[in-house]
Every structure is written in structure tokens, then in C-alpha cells.
Design a protein around this motif. Structure first.
Motif, short mmCIF file in Angstrom:
data_model
loop_
_atom_site.label_atom_id
_atom_site.label_comp_id
_atom_site.label_asym_id
_atom_site.label_seq_id
_atom_site.Cartn_x
_atom_site.Cartn_y
_atom_site.Cartn_z
N UNK A 144 3.75 -1.20 -6.64
CA UNK A 144 3.86 -0.48 -7.90
C UNK A 144 5.10 0.40 -7.83
N UNK A 149 2.95 11.28 -8.78
CA UNK A 149 2.10 11.68 -9.90
C UNK A 149 1.49 13.06 -9.64
N UNK A 192 -7.06 7.38 -6.32
CA UNK A 192 -6.19 6.21 -6.23
C UNK A 192 -5.43 6.22 -4.90
N UNK A 211 1.39 7.53 -6.30
CA UNK A 211 0.35 8.52 -6.58
C UNK A 211 0.77 9.92 -6.14
N UNK A 221 3.78 3.96 -14.80
CA UNK A 221 3.83 3.01 -13.69
C UNK A 221 4.18 1.62 -14.19
N UNK A 267 0.83 -1.21 0.00
CA UNK A 267 0.00 0.00 0.00
C UNK A 267 0.87 1.25 0.00
N UNK A 323 -7.74 5.11 -2.21
CA UNK A 323 -7.97 3.66 -2.24
C UNK A 323 -6.83 2.93 -1.54
N UNK A 324 -5.61 3.42 -1.76
CA UNK A 324 -4.45 2.80 -1.11
C UNK A 324 -4.48 3.01 0.39
N UNK A 333 -7.19 3.33 2.17
CA UNK A 333 -8.23 2.43 2.70
C UNK A 333 -7.70 1.01 2.82
N UNK A 334 -6.93 0.57 1.82
CA UNK A 334 -6.35 -0.78 1.87
C UNK A 334 -5.38 -0.88 3.04
N UNK A 335 -4.61 0.18 3.25
CA UNK A 335 -3.66 0.19 4.36
C UNK A 335 -4.40 0.06 5.69
N UNK A 364 3.77 1.64 -1.37
CA UNK A 364 4.30 1.90 -2.71
C UNK A 364 3.24 2.56 -3.58
N UNK A 365 1.98 2.14 -3.40
CA UNK A 365 0.88 2.76 -4.15
C UNK A 365 0.72 4.22 -3.80
N UNK A 416 -8.15 11.80 -10.38
CA UNK A 416 -7.88 10.37 -10.48
C UNK A 416 -6.75 9.97 -9.54
#
Lengths: 140, 143
Positions: free
Chosen positions: A68, A17, A117, A14, A46, A7, A120-121, A123-125, A9-10, A113
């Protein structure tokens, strides 16, 4: 723990970016750069991380898990916008100024975007952290 | 003598392991949601859980209902696969794919992630309940 690294790395990718988008927006009318000429729009590429040596030693699932990474930052090769401004110091002999090939609306969409993203990362974390905490509770 | 850690605890343990592994895959799907050419990955979870929880970890029946487990003659030696963790990773394709042939649909991944987390937490809770029951038997039995 590797679970958190994916997570992270995501989020990092971002955020980078986001930096690129900010730099594009800041230079939307920049006509002079170190390389000469107008600023060229930057974009980011990416790539999925390859498993490292430790990853290959893991069980069959962990071999497929990958964070990523940023493969590179490229310059957009679309042509510059030409504007007729004969009084501008950077105008060519016909009176045209080359402005950066940046479309503000496009950058804004890109920015939203990237934000989503990133979220989302996050939330996953958070889900990962909750699971780890629940596993810890087993010992109580 | 039967172990106090009976098959329910082993099953819950396997469930937690599988859920954690699936979590990692979903997580990398989310991290790679914008990587060109990346394919969404998942585990065939239900079949896998059925396999590790079936008696002796036998392979799923090839011809259900016959009780032959894929054999053509009952005298043949049955196929017994190794019990334990060897789940297969599958590549999922969502209906919507962009020009970059990335098959991650982030909404679907988030739904699966939260479902997976919830089920992990439920399994952890149940495991804790089982362990507490054993603890009660150990502590209160001697009174």
C-alpha cells in the motif's frame, strides 16, 4: 525479500496516518496557521502499489500482490466551527472566531482504527517470518 | 530406476509453493485493508492442489465419473495441461462492503492467514520427515 516489504508498506502507511491524526488532535484549537486562518483537518488517501518491473516478471500470482502507498494528504473542506468570542484576538468584526473543523471523537475512532490496522500488519509480518524460519529448518 | 525423491516430496514441494504464494496475497489484502476500491484476492487453492497432484497434471474432469475428461469420444486426444505452477488468482467479495467498495474483511483475512501459516508449517514438517526417512535409509542401509 519482497514478502516482508508488503507488510512493511502497510505499517509505514498506518504510522503516517497516526502522525496526521496526532497533528489534528494537537491543533484542535489552533486559530493561526502559516496560510492564514484556522487549521484545516488533514486526511490521508491510500492507494494499492502498482507492481514494479521486477514484479511484472514474476509468476502470475506475484503480479496481483501489492503493498500500500500513500496517494496523498488532503485537507478536509468542511466549514470551520464558529464560536462567539468577541475578546479573542482572531475574532472577526462580528465577534466570531473560526475554530478548526476537527471533531475529537472522530479523530479518536480514526486512531483506534489505525492502531488495529498496524497490529494486523505486524501479525502478518510475524507469520511471514515464522514461515521463512520453518523453510530454513528443512535444511537442518 | 525410480528417483528417491518420489511424488510425495514433489506434492509437498508444490504445496509449500502454493501456500507461500497464497500468503503473499493475504498479506497484500491486509496491507490494503483501507485502500478505496481494492478487491480482496485469493487463490482457488484446493482445486489448484488437486490439479498439480493429479496424474500427469490433467485438467479436472469436466464430466466427473465418465472418465472422458471432457472429451465426447474416447478416441479424441485428451487435454493434458502443463504440470506445474499456474494457479489462478480470484477476487473474493466479502458480504460486508463499505462505501469505498473495498472488499477486505480484516478478521477473515487474519483467520485465513493463520490457517495458511499453520498448514505451511505442517507441510514443511512433513517434508522434513520424508527427507529424514531418506537420510536414514542412506545412512543405516550400509551397516
Amino acid at each position: 525479500m519482497d514478502m516482508f516489504k508488503v507488510s512493511a508498506s502497510g505499517m509505514e502507511a498506518q504510522r503516517l496516518r497516526m502522525n496526521i491524526i496526532a497533528s489534528n488532535l494537537a491543533n484542535v484549537e489552533t486559530t493561526r496557521t502559516a496560510n492564514g486562518g484556522a487549521y484545516r483537518r488533514k486526511d490521508i488517501v491510500f492507494a494499492a502499489q502498482k507492481p514494479d518491473f521486477n514484479g511484472l516478471l514474476q509468476n502470475s500470482i506475484d503480479r496481483f500482490r501489492s503493498g500500500v502507498e500513500v496517494a496523498g494528504i488532503i485537507e478536509d473542506q468542511r466549514p470551520f466551527k464558529q464560536a462567539y468570542e468577541p475578546n479573542h484576538p482572531d475574532a472577526d468584526d462580528k465577534g466570531y472566531v473560526a475554530y478548526p473543523n476537527i471533531n475529537a471523537a472522530e479523530e479518536m475512532v480514526n486512531m483506534i482504527s489505525a492502531t488495529r490496522s498496524y497490529e494486523a500488519n505486524v501479525a502478518a509480518y510475524k507469520a511471514t517470518r515464522d514461515m521463512a524460519l520453518k523453510a530454513l529448518e528443512l535444511g537442518q | 530406476m525410480k528417483s528417491i525423491f518420489n511424488s510425495t516430496i514433489n506434492l509437498l514441494e508444490n504445496t509449500l509453493d502454493l501456500r507461500a504464494s497464497r500468503h503473499r496475497l493475504l498479506q497484500s489484502n491486509i496491507a490494503n485493508q483501507e485502500t478505496p476500491g481494492y478487491r480482496a484476492k485469493d487463490i482457488n487453492f484446493e482445486q489448484e492442489l488437486k490439479r498439480v497432484s493429479s496424474p500427469a497434471g490433467a485438467a479436472p474432469e469436466a464430466f466427473p465419473g465418465t472418465g472422458m475428461n471432457g472429451r465426447t469420444n474416447s478416441a479424441h486426444i485428451p487435454v493434458i495441461t502443463e504440470r506445474g505452477m499456474a494457479p489462478r488468482v480470484i477476487e473474493r467479495s466479502s458480504g460486508i462492503e463499505g462505501f469505498d467498495s473495498n472488499s477486505v474483511g480484516v478478521e477473515g483475512e487474519m483467520v485465513k492467514l493463520s490457517e495458511n501459516t499453520l498448514k505451511y508449517n505442517i507441510s514443511a514438517k512433513m517434508l522434513k520427515g520424508r527427507l529424514n526417512m531418506i537420510m536414514t535409509a542412506i545412512k543405516e542401509g550400509g551397516r
